[in-house]
Design a protein around this motif. Sequence first.
Motif, PDB file in Angstrom:
ATOM      1  N   GLY A 207       0.812  -1.210   0.000  1.00  0.00           N
ATOM      2  CA  GLY A 207       0.000   0.000   0.000  1.00  0.00           C
ATOM      3  C   GLY A 207       0.845   1.260   0.000  1.00  0.00           C
ATOM      4  N   GLY A 208       0.158   2.398  -0.011  1.00  0.00           N
ATOM      5  CA  GLY A 208       0.840   3.679  -0.004  1.00  0.00           C
ATOM      6  C   GLY A 208       1.121   4.205  -1.405  1.00  0.00           C
ATOM      7  N   ARG A 209       1.506   5.473  -1.479  1.00  0.00           N
ATOM      8  CA  ARG A 209       1.817   6.137  -2.743  1.00  0.00           C
ATOM      9  C   ARG A 209       3.333   6.175  -2.936  1.00  0.00           C
ATOM     10  N   PHE A 210       3.756   5.879  -4.151  1.00  0.00           N
ATOM     11  CA  PHE A 210       5.189   5.920  -4.446  1.00  0.00           C
ATOM     12  C   PHE A 210       5.745   7.320  -4.215  1.00  0.00           C
ATOM     13  N   GLU A 211       4.979   8.346  -4.547  1.00  0.00           N
ATOM     14  CA  GLU A 211       5.444   9.730  -4.416  1.00  0.00           C
ATOM     15  C   GLU A 211       5.695  10.120  -2.964  1.00  0.00           C
ATOM     16  N   ASP A 212       5.096   9.406  -2.023  1.00  0.00           N
ATOM     17  CA  ASP A 212       5.294   9.727  -0.609  1.00  0.00           C
ATOM     18  C   ASP A 212       6.533   9.056  -0.023  1.00  0.00           C
ATOM     19  N   GLY A 213       7.176   8.208  -0.786  1.00  0.00           N
ATOM     20  CA  GLY A 213       8.303   7.444  -0.262  1.00  0.00           C
ATOM     21  C   GLY A 213       9.596   8.224  -0.259  1.00  0.00           C
ATOM     22  N   THR A 214      10.463   7.850   0.680  1.00  0.00           N
ATOM     23  CA  THR A 214      11.814   8.409   0.780  1.00  0.00           C
ATOM     24  C   THR A 214      12.768   7.273   1.153  1.00  0.00           C
ATOM     25  N   ILE A 215      14.053   7.551   1.107  1.00  0.00           N
ATOM     26  CA  ILE A 215      15.033   6.534   1.477  1.00  0.00           C
ATOM     27  C   ILE A 215      14.832   6.106   2.931  1.00  0.00           C
TER      28      ILE A 215
ATOM     29  N   ILE B 221      11.770  22.927 -12.178  1.00  0.00           N
ATOM     30  CA  ILE B 221      10.483  22.221 -12.178  1.00  0.00           C
ATOM     31  C   ILE B 221      10.246  21.529 -10.836  1.00  0.00           C
ATOM     32  N   ILE B 222      11.272  20.887 -10.308  1.00  0.00           N
ATOM     33  CA  ILE B 222      11.128  20.203  -9.021  1.00  0.00           C
ATOM     34  C   ILE B 222      10.870  21.206  -7.907  1.00  0.00           C
ATOM     35  N   ALA B 223      11.569  22.338  -7.941  1.00  0.00           N
ATOM     36  CA  ALA B 223      11.358  23.353  -6.907  1.00  0.00           C
ATOM     37  C   ALA B 223       9.955  23.942  -6.990  1.00  0.00           C
TER      38      ALA B 223
ATOM     39  N   ASP C 133       7.075  22.469  -8.740  1.00  0.00           N
ATOM     40  CA  ASP C 133       5.983  21.498  -8.677  1.00  0.00           C
ATOM     41  C   ASP C 133       6.179  20.423  -7.609  1.00  0.00           C
ATOM     42  N   GLY C 134       7.388  20.287  -7.096  1.00  0.00           N
ATOM     43  CA  GLY C 134       7.653  19.256  -6.099  1.00  0.00           C
ATOM     44  C   GLY C 134       7.914  17.887  -6.689  1.00  0.00           C
ATOM     45  N   VAL C 135       7.821  17.748  -8.029  1.00  0.00           N
ATOM     46  CA  VAL C 135       8.021  16.438  -8.648  1.00  0.00           C
ATOM     47  C   VAL C 135       8.408  16.626 -10.109  1.00  0.00           C
ATOM     48  N   TRP C 136       9.220  15.693 -10.600  1.00  0.00           N
ATOM     49  CA  TRP C 136       9.567  15.640 -12.022  1.00  0.00           C
ATOM     50  C   TRP C 136       9.572  14.176 -12.432  1.00  0.00           C
ATOM     51  N   HIS C 137       8.959  13.868 -13.561  1.00  0.00           N
ATOM     52  CA  HIS C 137       8.876  12.485 -14.028  1.00  0.00           C
ATOM     53  C   HIS C 137      10.056  12.202 -14.959  1.00  0.00           C
ATOM     54  N   ARG C 138      10.916  11.328 -14.480  1.00  0.00           N
ATOM     55  CA  ARG C 138      12.144  11.029 -15.197  1.00  0.00           C
ATOM     56  C   ARG C 138      11.908   9.881 -16.176  1.00  0.00           C
ATOM     57  N   PRO C 139      12.306  10.035 -17.439  1.00  0.00           N
ATOM     58  CA  PRO C 139      12.169   8.923 -18.400  1.00  0.00           C
ATOM     59  C   PRO C 139      13.001   7.723 -17.964  1.00  0.00           C
ATOM     60  N   SER C 140      12.505   6.522 -18.270  1.00  0.00           N
ATOM     61  CA  SER C 140      13.188   5.295 -17.886  1.00  0.00           C
ATOM     62  C   SER C 140      13.224   4.337 -19.057  1.00  0.00           C
TER      63      SER C 140
ATOM     64  N   PRO D  76       8.424   9.158 -10.919  1.00  0.00           N
ATOM     65  CA  PRO D  76       8.553  10.476 -10.291  1.00  0.00           C
ATOM     66  C   PRO D  76       9.807  10.614  -9.444  1.00  0.00           C
ATOM     67  N   ILE D  77      10.465  11.739  -9.574  1.00  0.00           N
ATOM     68  CA  ILE D  77      11.541  12.162  -8.686  1.00  0.00           C
ATOM     69  C   ILE D  77      11.009  13.367  -7.915  1.00  0.00           C
ATOM     70  N   THR D  78      10.812  13.194  -6.620  1.00  0.00           N
ATOM     71  CA  THR D  78      10.183  14.252  -5.833  1.00  0.00           C
ATOM     72  C   THR D  78      11.226  15.086  -5.083  1.00  0.00           C
ATOM     73  N   ARG D  79      10.832  16.286  -4.742  1.00  0.00           N
ATOM     74  CA  ARG D  79      11.701  17.145  -3.940  1.00  0.00           C
ATOM     75  C   ARG D  79      11.944  16.517  -2.568  1.00  0.00           C
ATOM     76  N   GLN D  80      10.899  15.897  -2.030  1.00  0.00           N
ATOM     77  CA  GLN D  80      11.030  15.243  -0.735  1.00  0.00           C
ATOM     78  C   GLN D  80      12.049  14.117  -0.779  1.00  0.00           C
ATOM     79  N   LEU D  81      12.065  13.332  -1.855  1.00  0.00           N
ATOM     80  CA  LEU D  81      13.026  12.248  -1.989  1.00  0.00           C
ATOM     81  C   LEU D  81      14.456  12.775  -1.970  1.00  0.00           C
TER      82      LEU D  81
END
Length: 330
Positions: free
Chosen positions: A69-77, A146-148, A150-157, A164-169
């Motif tokens: 469960g949980g959102r990927f965007e809410d995760g951190t190391i 963009i990260i500063a 919007d708080g998130v940037w979607h990195r191509p893979s 998503p690469i988030t500012r919080q991460l």
Amino acid sequence: MTEEHGRLDRGDGVALAWRRIPGRGPGVVFLGGFNSDMTGSKAEDLSAFCAARGQAFLRLDYSGHGASGGRFEDGTIGRWAQDAATAIAALTAGPQVLVGSSMGGWIALLLAVRQPERVAALVGIAAAPDFTARIEALLPAEIQAIIARDGVWHRPSQYGPPYPITRQLLEEGRRHLLLRAAVPITVPIRLLQGQDDPDVPWDTALKIAAAVTGADVQVVLVKDGDHRLSRPQDLALLRRVVGELLGPLARPPGWRRGRRGSRGGATGCPALTWSRHWRPCGSPPRSCGPWGTCRRRPARRGWPGAAPRRAAGRLPPPPRRFPPPRRRPG
């Protein structure tokens, strides 16, 4: 062995999905990478390997990954490292061999520093400690803006949809950087690294080896290996490395060291290190005689004899027996 599965509430309503194989210790724990899950080829291969050995095995999905469960965007190391620590504490016993892939290698190193009593050894597969700092350093100015904003940037893979690469991460990752100082880990460490890895520079493994304070550290470079190291030859290498680490650590249940020259019984044969349950002739404890010889129970009783194994070179030759001296008449 049958694999168990379930969900573990980490305490805040988020359930962590896990799969486990019961067995002897030390257990093996697989820690997946960033935006991956526990059904990948390395996790599946290790699961089959441990099941065949009778070794305990655990794998899990961090919050926001796979079936958890949980959102990927809410995760951190820090959050994902705590997920792993929670699952290990609840679902395993005793020291574990941690096998971490990519970000899982960073999490394994963090756990080895924080809970050294629960870690028997560590294997890194393209281990990526401090990868958030590397991402920050390589981001162009417009992406940082963009990260500063919007708080998130979607990195191509190259492995799937953009993630998503988030500012919080990035900001939280600064609290867990390891390679800027000595890393106090003394357990055996094996680092597998492909030199064709486009995501983690191969010299990262050398930096980890230099930072770790322990002496038992080995780096294995695969010249044509990529980031995943999931080819058949890569999986065979992983099994060999994990098996070599488990060799001196694993003991059968109820093991007891034998006494050299003992006459069978509970002390057993001197030919093996763990002699209560393992016999060079495959026989029960009381069928082993002195110096590794076998009393060879009758075949009708079902006990295997030592003669075929000795003929195959798996046992030393039996001791030479001399006839008793003759008595002189009178």
